[in-house]
Design a protein around this motif. Structure first.
Motif: not given
Length: 127
Positions: A1-6, A24-27, A60-66
């Motif tokens: 999960m992602l959180k935008m930082l201010e 979804e995080d990668e995208k 790991w696929k998301a990290m690879w694609n990243d």
């Protein structure tokens, strides 16, 4: 999960990865990066806070694609600040920076910051 930082300038993507890193995080990161390029920024600086990231809950696929996306857009990568809490993370970022600097033409860089120094990391990517 992602959180935008201010506190990030308009040329910076600043996020925190909480728990796992998934497709979804990668995208989402790709979309944020592409929006910065479309807005006219030739180089995009990135801050990623990983102290709450759990690799065992990550794809790991998301990290690879990243990584593939980063290689494809290496010339648009500016400063990359990785904010964490371990000597292993610090070592891996320093090792990765050797290759990153060569591939990016030497005008960009990747730097590790301890979580206690997140303000310094943000100041560095905002320069």
């Amino acid at each position: 999960m992602l959180k935008m930082l201010e506190g990030a300038s308009d040329k910076v993507v600043a996020i925190e990865i909480i728990d796992g890193y998934m497709a979804e995080d990668e995208k989402t990161i790709e979309k944020l990066f592409d929006e910065k390029i479309a807005a006219g920024h030739k180089k995009v600086n990135i801050l990623i806070k990983i102290d709450s990231m759990n690799f065992s809950h990550s794809s790991w696929k998301a990290m690879w694609n990243d990584g593939l996306y980063a290689m494809k857009h290496i010339k648009n990568c500016g400063r990359i600040a990785m904010v964490g809490h371990s000597k292993v993370e610090e070592f891996l970022i320093k090792a990765d920076n050797v290759f990153f600097k060569k591939l990016s033409g030497g005008d960009s860089g990747e730097k590790y910051f301890d979580v206690a120094d997140i303000d310094k990391a943000l100041a560095w990517v905002n320069e």
